[in-house]
Design a protein around this motif. Structure first.
Motif, mmCIF file in Angstrom:
data_model
loop_
_atom_site.group_PDB
_atom_site.id
_atom_site.type_symbol
_atom_site.label_atom_id
_atom_site.label_comp_id
_atom_site.label_asym_id
_atom_site.label_seq_id
_atom_site.Cartn_x
_atom_site.Cartn_y
_atom_site.Cartn_z
ATOM 1 N N MET A 209 0.822 -1.205 0.000
ATOM 2 C CA MET A 209 0.000 0.000 0.000
ATOM 3 C C MET A 209 0.861 1.262 0.000
ATOM 4 S SD MET A 209 -3.087 -0.930 -0.320
ATOM 5 C CE MET A 209 -3.824 0.683 -0.114
ATOM 6 N N VAL A 210 1.969 1.233 0.714
ATOM 7 C CA VAL A 210 2.895 2.374 0.721
ATOM 8 C C VAL A 210 3.994 2.080 -0.290
ATOM 9 C CG1 VAL A 210 4.497 3.748 2.094
ATOM 10 C CG2 VAL A 210 2.362 2.939 3.113
ATOM 11 N N LYS A 211 4.054 2.865 -1.340
ATOM 12 C CA LYS A 211 4.997 2.639 -2.434
ATOM 13 C C LYS A 211 6.334 3.313 -2.132
ATOM 14 C CE LYS A 211 1.647 0.808 -5.000
ATOM 15 N NZ LYS A 211 0.481 1.024 -4.127
ATOM 16 N N GLU A 212 7.416 2.610 -2.430
ATOM 17 C CA GLU A 212 8.746 3.147 -2.153
ATOM 18 C C GLU A 212 9.152 4.238 -3.136
ATOM 19 O OE1 GLU A 212 11.607 0.047 -1.957
ATOM 20 O OE2 GLU A 212 10.698 -0.952 -0.232
ATOM 21 N N ASN A 213 8.602 4.194 -4.353
ATOM 22 C CA ASN A 213 9.041 5.127 -5.395
ATOM 23 C C ASN A 213 8.210 6.396 -5.460
ATOM 24 O OD1 ASN A 213 6.815 3.666 -6.225
ATOM 25 N ND2 ASN A 213 7.382 3.687 -8.388
ATOM 26 N N VAL A 214 7.284 6.606 -4.520
ATOM 27 C CA VAL A 214 6.500 7.839 -4.485
ATOM 28 C C VAL A 214 6.557 8.421 -3.078
ATOM 29 C CG1 VAL A 214 4.935 7.038 -6.303
ATOM 30 C CG2 VAL A 214 4.330 6.646 -3.917
ATOM 31 N N SER A 215 6.134 9.662 -2.954
ATOM 32 C CA SER A 215 6.153 10.309 -1.646
ATOM 33 C C SER A 215 5.155 9.625 -0.714
ATOM 34 C CB SER A 215 5.795 11.789 -1.779
ATOM 35 O OG SER A 215 4.431 11.941 -2.159
ATOM 36 N N TYR A 216 5.362 9.827 0.565
ATOM 37 C CA TYR A 216 4.480 9.213 1.557
ATOM 38 C C TYR A 216 3.047 9.705 1.380
ATOM 39 C CZ TYR A 216 2.721 7.638 6.092
ATOM 40 O OH TYR A 216 1.993 7.030 7.083
ATOM 41 N N SER A 217 2.881 11.002 1.169
ATOM 42 C CA SER A 217 1.534 11.554 1.016
ATOM 43 C C SER A 217 0.837 10.984 -0.209
ATOM 44 C CB SER A 217 1.584 13.084 0.936
ATOM 45 O OG SER A 217 2.348 13.507 -0.175
ATOM 46 N N ASP A 218 1.585 10.751 -1.291
ATOM 47 C CA ASP A 218 0.985 10.170 -2.493
ATOM 48 C C ASP A 218 0.546 8.730 -2.252
ATOM 49 O OD1 ASP A 218 1.240 12.470 -3.928
ATOM 50 O OD2 ASP A 218 2.973 11.844 -5.099
ATOM 51 N N SER A 219 1.281 8.012 -1.417
ATOM 52 C CA SER A 219 0.880 6.647 -1.079
ATOM 53 C C SER A 219 -0.374 6.642 -0.206
ATOM 54 C CB SER A 219 2.009 5.921 -0.343
ATOM 55 O OG SER A 219 3.018 5.514 -1.229
ATOM 56 N N CYS A 678 -16.481 7.479 1.197
ATOM 57 C CA CYS A 678 -15.046 7.800 1.125
ATOM 58 C C CYS A 678 -14.349 7.484 2.447
ATOM 59 C CB CYS A 678 -14.871 9.274 0.773
ATOM 60 S SG CYS A 678 -13.146 9.789 0.608
ATOM 61 N N LEU A 679 -13.170 6.894 2.366
ATOM 62 C CA LEU A 679 -12.387 6.549 3.558
ATOM 63 C C LEU A 679 -11.722 7.773 4.182
ATOM 64 C CD1 LEU A 679 -10.577 3.279 2.356
ATOM 65 C CD2 LEU A 679 -12.830 3.522 3.397
ATOM 66 N N GLN A 680 -11.708 8.891 3.465
ATOM 67 C CA GLN A 680 -11.056 10.121 3.943
ATOM 68 C C GLN A 680 -9.603 9.862 4.330
ATOM 69 O OE1 GLN A 680 -13.659 12.996 6.110
ATOM 70 N NE2 GLN A 680 -14.921 11.197 6.547
ATOM 71 N N CYS A 681 -8.897 9.213 3.410
ATOM 72 C CA CYS A 681 -7.499 8.859 3.663
ATOM 73 C C CYS A 681 -6.648 10.070 4.015
ATOM 74 C CB CYS A 681 -6.907 8.171 2.426
ATOM 75 S SG CYS A 681 -7.856 6.773 1.815
ATOM 76 N N ASP A 682 -6.992 11.231 3.465
ATOM 77 C CA ASP A 682 -6.163 12.422 3.652
ATOM 78 C C ASP A 682 -6.137 12.907 5.095
ATOM 79 O OD1 ASP A 682 -8.895 13.121 3.346
ATOM 80 O OD2 ASP A 682 -8.352 15.183 2.879
ATOM 81 N N LEU A 683 -7.101 12.492 5.923
ATOM 82 C CA LEU A 683 -7.099 12.916 7.330
ATOM 83 C C LEU A 683 -5.844 12.438 8.054
ATOM 84 C CD1 LEU A 683 -10.817 12.404 8.471
ATOM 85 C CD2 LEU A 683 -9.679 14.530 7.802
ATOM 86 N N ARG A 684 -5.266 11.339 7.572
ATOM 87 C CA ARG A 684 -4.023 10.848 8.193
ATOM 88 C C ARG A 684 -2.918 11.883 8.116
ATOM 89 N NH1 ARG A 684 -2.524 4.788 6.223
ATOM 90 N NH2 ARG A 684 -0.547 5.354 7.207
ATOM 91 N N LEU A 685 -2.898 12.630 7.019
ATOM 92 C CA LEU A 685 -1.821 13.600 6.808
ATOM 93 C C LEU A 685 -1.959 14.804 7.727
ATOM 94 C CD1 LEU A 685 -1.647 13.488 2.906
ATOM 95 C CD2 LEU A 685 -0.317 12.162 4.559
ATOM 96 N N ASN A 686 -3.113 14.966 8.371
ATOM 97 C CA ASN A 686 -3.309 16.080 9.301
ATOM 98 C C ASN A 686 -2.857 15.737 10.721
ATOM 99 O OD1 ASN A 686 -4.432 17.525 7.215
ATOM 100 N ND2 ASN A 686 -6.543 17.098 7.781
ATOM 101 N N LEU A 687 -2.531 14.474 10.967
ATOM 102 C CA LEU A 687 -2.046 14.091 12.289
ATOM 103 C C LEU A 687 -0.604 14.560 12.474
ATOM 104 C CD1 LEU A 687 -3.500 10.466 12.451
ATOM 105 C CD2 LEU A 687 -4.228 12.422 13.805
ATOM 106 N N THR A 688 -0.306 15.019 13.668
ATOM 107 C CA THR A 688 1.038 15.525 13.970
ATOM 108 C C THR A 688 2.045 14.382 13.974
ATOM 109 O OG1 THR A 688 0.025 17.221 15.359
ATOM 110 C CG2 THR A 688 2.407 16.869 15.598
ATOM 111 N N GLN A 689 3.162 14.600 13.322
ATOM 112 C CA GLN A 689 4.220 13.594 13.302
ATOM 113 C C GLN A 689 5.070 13.704 14.567
ATOM 114 O OE1 GLN A 689 4.841 11.166 10.807
ATOM 115 N NE2 GLN A 689 2.791 11.814 10.227
#
Length: 696
Positions: A209-219, A678-689
């Motif tokens: 699911m997480v591709k090595e050849n693309v950015s994390y956000s794109d995955s 919609c799974l709203q996958c983009d909400l993951r990117l709003n979590l603080t790292q």
């Protein structure tokens, strides 16, 4: 207020914890169960510190700052508490980190490195709990779990889904669902928050699911990255779910000036990458785009970004989706833009290559009008044979975007008989209302969407029986599943995995000889290899044959530009041709792709031409105010199994008799229902790292 940590006086906001105060000041205190977006629990004890006036070490994540407080991080009693806590955690944790996907990014690994606790000192306990890979999208590797509870708090408090909790099992306490049922059964919405907050990689995205050849956000948000124009799909779908169609359209228009056109005819590669494919069917992204644009109120227009006039002139040759997109953005950058179109109307293949039953003229006219409203001058019936001449007429830059309007005629016996047509000419004449002498039986050669456009158009022109023959088998065909199914409903007869040998007849078409294919593939040199089935020849009777086996540019040989692969214009990465000041984009460069790919090419050409003319190349704009979506998504029983909402179609037996649009637009309620899947996958990117200790 002011407090002292490790002898350093810092300012801290009233009401926050000692841990947060220290981290904000750049002072590191070890911690694991704490996460910036979650309420602290103090469970891991790794954040223990000493506070003057308190005998025992206290968890800094649960200790609120007080004026004048004196805190020691590395006191003897704090170190002792932390070391004991770490040893308890490591006692049942796998010793080998190198095979873990979190290696180098693991918060636990960072912690024991900081504390100087070596794996050779671990008192190991065997905990051989098998991984749980039974759920879609999420893998649970129990042996890596440190029971910090972050995933539970994220699921319950942050998202409000409430399917994860601490469970007592024969293997001890572990994270899971009540009753040990699957995530789907429990009502998981597969938002991925548990994955994002997990500090050790116990909960991970499933393999691949997480591709090595693309950015994390794109995955994480694959639909957006798959879209050639990179439209913010989750964002506009969220607005549709909330019933705000105007804002949804504004989000789409931030990337493309043809939202309703695309909502009718986009090849929606985004849907192929939608994570919902792992849970039944993908989101109907394309249909939702059409629903949004169909309910637009135009409020986005007040936010259009317009630059001051530059006095620079740009000529664009070809008024298809690529050329018009470029014209739109260049005009908004302040340049004087003139578009030359050899046909009587603008639109390119959207106008002359796509049948009206898929895309009505009024939709195209509306969206082209919005483009021209930005000051773009359109000259129709104006054919340009020499782009270089335009440079000598005062234009500082020229863009060639003439598309691929010339069909391909295969060198088959009988290809010159009366009744043979070529896709591009056939579809254009049909769209213009020119009478095409189609008889009762038609065979279309080709296996893509254009072949179906030709076949379904032939039905509407009066053909009684229409066949499609193609080399590819059903799985290899480039025509979309929707197109194949709609054609089947209208009575199109498909001969897949068949080679076409010759067109029979003496003066006019009488039939097409076909033969079944055993194997069809391309060798290492990309040469087609076809193995036929002996004795499987058959002649399909026909009055007309339509070649739909590809298209190419017309007239580029006379443009005095360097070409590639025959008639295609050669460009570099910046779309520059062999002549300075002349650029090219769209199908004339890439070959026939899709409308959204052409639009993406138009965007890029606007960027590079603006830079060439002295601008900054920034064509981005914000047509709706940015809003941070709520992290709370709530529980929805049966969410994983929600069925895809399908649009309504006109009756096949009546729709095939005219060119009226066959597919009805979603109602607002149907659109909101589909958007809620919609799974709203983009909400993951709003979590603080979370930061590791060496980042402080």
């Amino acid at each position: 207020m002011k407090i002292i940590i490790e002898g350093k006086e810092i300012e801290a906001k009233e009401g926050i914890s000692v841990l947060d105060a220290a981290l904000k000041a750049g002072i590191y205190i070890p911690h694991l169960c704490n996460h910036p977006d979650l309420e602290a629990t103090g469970g891991c004890r790794l954040c223990s510190v000493s506070v003057d006036g308190i005998d025992q070490a206290v968890p800094s994540c649960k200790t609120i700052v007080q004026e004048g407080m004196v805190v020691e991080i590395n006191s003897e009693k704090a170190d002792k508490t932390r070391k004991m806590a770490m040893e308890l955690i490591l006692a049942s944790h796998p010793a080998d980190c190198t095979g873990c996907p979190k290696y180098g990014k693991c918060e636990l690994q960072s912690m024991y490195q900081y504390m100087g606790v070596g794996p050779e000192k671990w008192k190991k306990k065997s905990r051989t709990v098998p991984n749980d890979d039974s759920n879609p999208l999420i893998s649970h590797l129990f042996t890596r779990c440190v029971r910090c509870g972050r995933c539970v708090r994220a699921c319950r408090e942050l998202r409000g889904v409430k399917v994860l909790d601490f469970q007592r099992t024969k293997d001890g306490i572990r994270i899971g669902t009540d009753g040990g049922i699957s995530l789907e059964e429990a009502g998981c919405k597969f938002c991925g928050a548990c994955i994002e907050v997990c500090p050790t990689g116990s909960i991970m995205d499933t393999l691949g699911m997480v591709k090595e050849n693309v950015s994390y956000s794109d995955s994480i948000v694959p639909c957006k990255s798959a879209c050639p124009a990179h439209t913010d799909i989750p964002r506009y779908i969220r607005y549709i779910k909330e019933g705000d169609f105007a804002k949804a359209t504004a989000v789409i228009r931030e990337r493309v000036p043809f939202p309703e056109t695309l909502g009718n005819i986009c090849n929606h590669v985004c849907e192929d990458h939608c994570k919902r494919n792992e849970l039944e069917n993908p989101i109907s992204v394309c249909k939702l785009k059409r629903a949004a644009a169909g309910n637009d109120d135009g409020s986005w227009k007040k936010n259009i970004r317009r630059s001051e006039p530059t006095g620079k002139k740009v000529a664009i040759v070809g008024a298809g989706p690529a050329g018009l997109t470029s014209a739109y953005y260049l005009a908004k950058k302040g340049h004087e833009v003139t578009v030359f179109e050899e046909n009587e109307k603008a639109g390119g293949q959207c106008r002359y290559g796509i049948p009206a039953y898929r895309l009505a003229d009024e939709v195209l006219d509306r969206e082209i009008a919005d483009i021209l409203a930005e000051g773009v001058e359109l000259l129709t019936n104006a054919k340009v044979t020499s782009p270089k001449e335009l440079l000598s007429k005062g234009y500082e830059a020229v863009l060639v975007s003439v598309g691929t309007h010339k069909g391909t005629l295969l060198p088959l016996e009988g290809n010159n008989l009366q009744g043979v047509y070529i896709n591009a000419d056939f579809l254009k004449k049909a769209r213009q209302g020119v009478i095409v002498d189609i008889k009762e039986s038609v065979v279309v050669l080709g296996g893509g969407n254009v072949a179906y456009d030709c076949a379904r158009t032939a039905l509407r022109l009066g053909a009684k029986e229409v066949h499609i023959a193609c080399l590819e088998n059903l799985e290899q065909m480039t025509a979309t599943k929707d197109e194949i199914e709609e054609g089947k409903e209208e009575g199109i007869i498909l001969h897949f995995a068949h080679s076409f040998l010759r067109i029979t007849g003496s003066e006019k078409v009488e039939g097409v000889e076909l033969q079944k294919i055993e194997k069809f593939y391309f060798d290492s040199n990309r040469k087609a290899v076809i193995e036929l089935v002996e004795g499987s020849n058959e002649v399909v009777p026909a009055d007309s044959v339509i070649f739909a086996v590809g298209q190419r540019p017309a007239g580029t040989e006379d443009m005095e530009l360097e070409l590639s692969h025959g008639p295609y214009i050669k460009t570099n990465e910046d779309l520059e041709t062999s002549v300075e000041g002349i650029f090219a984009t769209g199908d004339v460069v890439t070959g026939t792709k899709s409308v959204v790919t052409a639009i993406a090419g138009g965007r890029k050409s606007a960027e590079v031409i603006d830079k060439y003319l002295g601008g900054d190349g920034d064509i981005s704009e914000q047509l709706v105010e940015s809003e941070t979506p709520s992290p709370y998504i709530g529980k929805y029983t049966g969410f994983a199994k929600l069925k895809r909402t399908m649009p309504k179609f006109k009756n096949p037996q009546t729709r095939k008799c005219n060119f009226d649009v066959v597919e009805e637009v979603f109602t607002k309620e149907a659109a909101k229902c589909e958007a809620s899947r919609c799974l709203q996958c983009d909400l993951r990117l709003n979590l603080t790292q979370s930061k590791l200790w060496n980042e402080y």
